[in-house]
Design a protein around this motif. Structure first.
Motif, PDB file in Angstrom:
ATOM      1  N   GLN A 477       0.834  -1.206   0.000  1.00 43.20           N
ATOM      2  CA  GLN A 477       0.000   0.000   0.000  1.00 43.20           C
ATOM      3  C   GLN A 477       0.873   1.261   0.000  1.00 43.20           C
ATOM      4  O   GLN A 477       0.564   2.250  -0.659  1.00 43.20           O
ATOM      5  CB  GLN A 477      -0.934  -0.013   1.222  1.00 43.20           C
ATOM      6  CG  GLN A 477      -2.141   0.898   1.118  1.00 43.20           C
ATOM      7  CD  GLN A 477      -3.257   0.258   0.296  1.00 43.20           C
ATOM      8  OE1 GLN A 477      -3.163  -0.890  -0.093  1.00 43.20           O
ATOM      9  NE2 GLN A 477      -4.317   1.016   0.031  1.00 43.20           N
ATOM     10  N   ASN A 478       1.969   1.184   0.719  1.00 42.42           N
ATOM     11  CA  ASN A 478       2.921   2.299   0.775  1.00 42.42           C
ATOM     12  C   ASN A 478       3.813   2.237  -0.465  1.00 42.42           C
ATOM     13  O   ASN A 478       4.597   1.296  -0.611  1.00 42.42           O
ATOM     14  CB  ASN A 478       3.758   2.199   2.049  1.00 42.42           C
ATOM     15  CG  ASN A 478       4.760   3.340   2.164  1.00 42.42           C
ATOM     16  OD1 ASN A 478       4.797   4.243   1.326  1.00 42.42           O
ATOM     17  ND2 ASN A 478       5.574   3.294   3.203  1.00 42.42           N
ATOM     18  N   PRO A 479       3.746   3.207  -1.364  1.00 42.29           N
ATOM     19  CA  PRO A 479       4.506   3.133  -2.629  1.00 42.29           C
ATOM     20  C   PRO A 479       6.018   2.991  -2.419  1.00 42.29           C
ATOM     21  O   PRO A 479       6.686   2.267  -3.158  1.00 42.29           O
ATOM     22  CB  PRO A 479       4.167   4.463  -3.325  1.00 42.29           C
ATOM     23  CG  PRO A 479       2.905   4.932  -2.691  1.00 42.29           C
ATOM     24  CD  PRO A 479       2.926   4.420  -1.282  1.00 42.29           C
ATOM     25  N   SER A 480       6.564   3.679  -1.414  1.00 34.36           N
ATOM     26  CA  SER A 480       8.018   3.654  -1.222  1.00 34.36           C
ATOM     27  C   SER A 480       8.532   2.289  -0.769  1.00 34.36           C
ATOM     28  O   SER A 480       9.730   2.026  -0.828  1.00 34.36           O
ATOM     29  CB  SER A 480       8.427   4.729  -0.212  1.00 34.36           C
ATOM     30  OG  SER A 480       7.783   4.512   1.023  1.00 34.36           O
ATOM     31  N   ALA A 481       7.618   1.397  -0.316  1.00 32.09           N
ATOM     32  CA  ALA A 481       8.030   0.056   0.123  1.00 32.09           C
ATOM     33  C   ALA A 481       8.115  -0.928  -1.037  1.00 32.09           C
ATOM     34  O   ALA A 481       8.629  -2.035  -0.869  1.00 32.09           O
ATOM     35  CB  ALA A 481       7.047  -0.458   1.174  1.00 32.09           C
ATOM     36  N   ARG A 482       7.615  -0.548  -2.204  1.00 29.25           N
ATOM     37  CA  ARG A 482       7.619  -1.476  -3.346  1.00 29.25           C
ATOM     38  C   ARG A 482       9.026  -1.645  -3.917  1.00 29.25           C
ATOM     39  O   ARG A 482       9.876  -0.748  -3.790  1.00 29.25           O
ATOM     40  CB  ARG A 482       6.675  -0.959  -4.439  1.00 29.25           C
ATOM     41  CG  ARG A 482       5.219  -0.930  -4.008  1.00 29.25           C
ATOM     42  CD  ARG A 482       4.318  -0.265  -5.039  1.00 29.25           C
ATOM     43  NE  ARG A 482       3.072   0.176  -4.396  1.00 29.25           N
ATOM     44  CZ  ARG A 482       2.332   1.184  -4.807  1.00 29.25           C
ATOM     45  NH1 ARG A 482       2.678   1.868  -5.894  1.00 29.25           N
ATOM     46  NH2 ARG A 482       1.236   1.523  -4.160  1.00 29.25           N
ATOM     47  N   LEU A 483       9.233  -2.763  -4.592  1.00 26.40           N
ATOM     48  CA  LEU A 483      10.522  -3.027  -5.233  1.00 26.40           C
ATOM     49  C   LEU A 483      10.757  -2.063  -6.392  1.00 26.40           C
ATOM     50  O   LEU A 483       9.822  -1.517  -6.963  1.00 26.40           O
ATOM     51  CB  LEU A 483      10.557  -4.463  -5.758  1.00 26.40           C
ATOM     52  CG  LEU A 483      10.400  -5.588  -4.725  1.00 26.40           C
ATOM     53  CD1 LEU A 483      10.336  -6.932  -5.436  1.00 26.40           C
ATOM     54  CD2 LEU A 483      11.532  -5.559  -3.708  1.00 26.40           C
ATOM     55  N   THR A 484      12.028  -1.900  -6.756  1.00 26.09           N
ATOM     56  CA  THR A 484      12.357  -1.153  -7.980  1.00 26.09           C
ATOM     57  C   THR A 484      12.389  -2.129  -9.154  1.00 26.09           C
ATOM     58  O   THR A 484      12.460  -3.350  -8.967  1.00 26.09           O
ATOM     59  CB  THR A 484      13.726  -0.472  -7.848  1.00 26.09           C
ATOM     60  OG1 THR A 484      14.730  -1.496  -7.707  1.00 26.09           O
ATOM     61  CG2 THR A 484      13.764   0.461  -6.648  1.00 26.09           C
ATOM     62  N   ALA A 485      12.353  -1.593 -10.360  1.00 25.73           N
ATOM     63  CA  ALA A 485      12.403  -2.448 -11.553  1.00 25.73           C
ATOM     64  C   ALA A 485      13.719  -3.241 -11.588  1.00 25.73           C
ATOM     65  O   ALA A 485      13.737  -4.422 -11.956  1.00 25.73           O
ATOM     66  CB  ALA A 485      12.249  -1.596 -12.812  1.00 25.73           C
ATOM     67  N   LEU A 486      14.817  -2.609 -11.183  1.00 19.91           N
ATOM     68  CA  LEU A 486      16.114  -3.292 -11.197  1.00 19.91           C
ATOM     69  C   LEU A 486      16.142  -4.439 -10.182  1.00 19.91           C
ATOM     70  O   LEU A 486      16.662  -5.524 -10.475  1.00 19.91           O
ATOM     71  CB  LEU A 486      17.235  -2.286 -10.883  1.00 19.91           C
ATOM     72  CG  LEU A 486      18.659  -2.821 -10.984  1.00 19.91           C
ATOM     73  CD1 LEU A 486      18.933  -3.381 -12.382  1.00 19.91           C
ATOM     74  CD2 LEU A 486      19.665  -1.725 -10.618  1.00 19.91           C
ATOM     75  N   ARG A 487      15.559  -4.228  -8.999  1.00 21.90           N
ATOM     76  CA  ARG A 487      15.502  -5.290  -8.000  1.00 21.90           C
ATOM     77  C   ARG A 487      14.637  -6.447  -8.492  1.00 21.90           C
ATOM     78  O   ARG A 487      14.965  -7.621  -8.284  1.00 21.90           O
ATOM     79  CB  ARG A 487      14.962  -4.720  -6.684  1.00 21.90           C
ATOM     80  CG  ARG A 487      14.674  -5.730  -5.589  1.00 21.90           C
ATOM     81  CD  ARG A 487      15.865  -6.612  -5.275  1.00 21.90           C
ATOM     82  NE  ARG A 487      17.043  -5.846  -4.896  1.00 21.90           N
ATOM     83  CZ  ARG A 487      18.265  -6.351  -4.809  1.00 21.90           C
ATOM     84  NH1 ARG A 487      18.480  -7.631  -5.084  1.00 21.90           N
ATOM     85  NH2 ARG A 487      19.289  -5.582  -4.456  1.00 21.90           N
TER      86      ARG A 487
END
Length: 506
Positions: A477-487
């Motif tokens: 739900q928290n956007p900053s906790a999501r993975l990055t595309a590189l990860r």
């Protein structure tokens, strides 16, 4: 105005008859009854007697008295009665005593209703029709002028490239599209064919069959010198998407094996209307959405799909610095319908009409001028809640990650293990209608915080279980906790390596 004058004179009348009271023996004056707030005595003397009523608001004002001067009595007594005021004059001693004031207004003439003649109605109707015709003609002329200006800008853009159609056509010759695209990349542009070559190619294409339709317009399979190409024809109301996609596809170094290959873009006049063409590589397998409805896949193909999409997303999200670089790009409308399946069963990302660009050099965020905001079914919670930081580029990348998790869920459902695979369904199929509203999605995703269902069978397969864990990390739900595309790319690489080791051991 006349009513005000009458009221003032009637208010002054008692003063006049008080002066006349001293001349009661004058035979030229009459004794009159005096009634009203301003009367000092029950009688007065004057040239004429009167009884009046004036409708002042909702309460009528009644008066009786006398007029002292001939001018005054002449002016007042000759005033025509109306529905708001009536003055009744008489000559003779106490002649106004028996005049009843109440019926005075009922005797006054009422306003007559306005009658419209047939001729007047005809004139009004005809005038309205003429005005509408004139406005329509003006609108048509304005539209034609806008179209002419567009075509002039297109010709001016071609002229800036310092070439003419004949010369470019001869340069195209018998070259294949691959030859020309390779030349454009090695010659330093890295962004596709020169504009005039694009127009020449576009005008030599023959449309063969319509292979898809959407709100944007249609997609056709076309042919150019024996080669198949995809022609996306935008509807006139979606010109902003065509312009944005053309702009982004011409970005330096955007070419990548997991981004749909761009060939040409053309705005041309066909059949007396403006057509907006975007010409790209043709992939006969169609979109990932179409492919998953027709086919199930094994874990190897599933990982090929996932890794290739992640590769394309990494290339979009990362900025490449230098004179031959590219800005960072966020897609903003990632979904299975905007991902194409290539012959080698890898994927490429398409449809950049809503993309956002960002450059760290000048810290400039370019969101374009397209008011659309993506597909509701794939919208992230912050978009549905309208809490997204619109001036922060990373916020748009996190929206792409949310959508990637949903696409990964679609692919994994169609991946069989132990001979079992679920039928194709779009994300949240069991929670919202076929064409969900913004409010439908907000309730499910933001209020109830629901996520797509993970089937139990996935946890008995190490690859599908790992993919289930990965997609959940895209759905925070928290956007900053999501993975990055590189990860995501690195994690998928590890899952793929583990699968290969298992197969080698077997």
């Amino acid at each position: 105005m006349a009513q005000c004058s009458i009221l003032v004179l009637l208010l002054l009348a008692p003063k006049a008859f008080r002066c006349g009271a001293e001349d009661k023996d004058n035979p030229s004056r009459f004794q009159c009854v005096c009634e009203g707030n301003s009367c000092g005595r029950p009688v007065c003397y004057g040239q004429a007697c009167f009884a009046s009523v004036i409708q002042n608001g909702e309460v009528p004002v009644y008066r009786k008295g006398c007029f002292n001067g001939e001018d005054q009595s002449g002016m007042m007594c000759k005033t025509s009665p109306s529905e708001n005021q009536v003055v009744h004059c008489c000559n003779g001693d106490l002649c106004n005593r028996n005049i009843t004031a109440m019926p005075l207004l009922s005797q006054a003439p009422k306003g007559e209703p306005i009658e419209y003649s047939v001729e007047m109605l005809i004139i009004v109707v005809v005038s309205t029709v003429i005005v509408l015709i004139v406005l329509s003609l003006v609108a048509v002329l304005i539209c034609r002028k806008i179209h002419q200006n567009r075509m002039q800008r297109l010709h001016a853009r071609d002229a800036e490239n310092g070439a003419i159609d004949g010369l470019i056509a001869s340069n195209v010759g018998d070259s294949t599209l691959a030859d020309m695209l390779d030349h454009s990349c090695t010659s330093g542009s890295g962004s596709g064919l020169p504009f005039l070559v694009q127009r020449t190619v576009a005008r030599q294409i023959t449309l063969m069959e319509c292979v898809g339709k959407g709100r944007y317009g249609e997609v056709w399979r076309g042919q150019w010198q024996g080669e198949s190409v995809a022609v996306k024809i935008f509807s006139s109301r979606d010109e902003k998407s065509w312009f944005r996609e053309t702009e982004i596809y011409n970005t330096v170094l955007l070419r990548h094996e997991n981004i749909l290959g761009f060939i040409a873009s053309d705005m041309t006049s066909r059949n007396s209307s403006t057509q907006l063409w975007l010409i790209t590589h043709y992939h006969e397998n169609g979109s990932l959405y179409d492919y998953l409805q027709r086919n199930t896949v094994d874990t190897v193909v599933c990982l090929n799909f996932a890794l290739s999409i992640a590769n394309g997303l990494v290339h979009l999200h990362n900025e490449i610095f230098g004179t031959e670089g590219k800005p960072a790009i966020a897609h903003r409308d990632l979904k299975s319908k905007n991902i194409l399946v290539k012959k080698n069963l890898h994927c490429c990302i398409a449809d950049l009409g809503l993309a956002v660009m960002h450059s760290q050099t000048n810290n400039q965020l370019d969101v374009g001028n397209n008011p659309k905001v993506g597909t509701k079914r794939y919208m992230a919670p912050e978009v549905l809640e309208e809490s997204i930081q619109v001036d922060c580029f990373d916020a748009y990348k996190r929206v792409d990650i949310w959508a990637f998790g949903l696409v990964l869920w679609e692919v994994t459902r169609r991946t069989f293990s132990n001979g079992i695979a679920e039928e194709y369904k779009p994300p949240f199929y069991d929670l919202v209608p076929n064409d969900p509203s913004f409010e439908d999605m907000r309730k499910i995703v933001c209020v109830e915080q629901q996520r797509p269902n993970i089937p139990n069978r996935w946890f008995s397969d190490p690859t599908l279980s790992a993919l289930a864990k990965l997609m959940k990390e895209c759905w925070y739900q928290n956007p900053s906790a999501r993975l990055t595309a590189l990860r995501i790319k690195k994690t998928l690489g590890k899952i793929s390596n583990s699968l290969e080791k298992v197969k080698m051991d077997c």
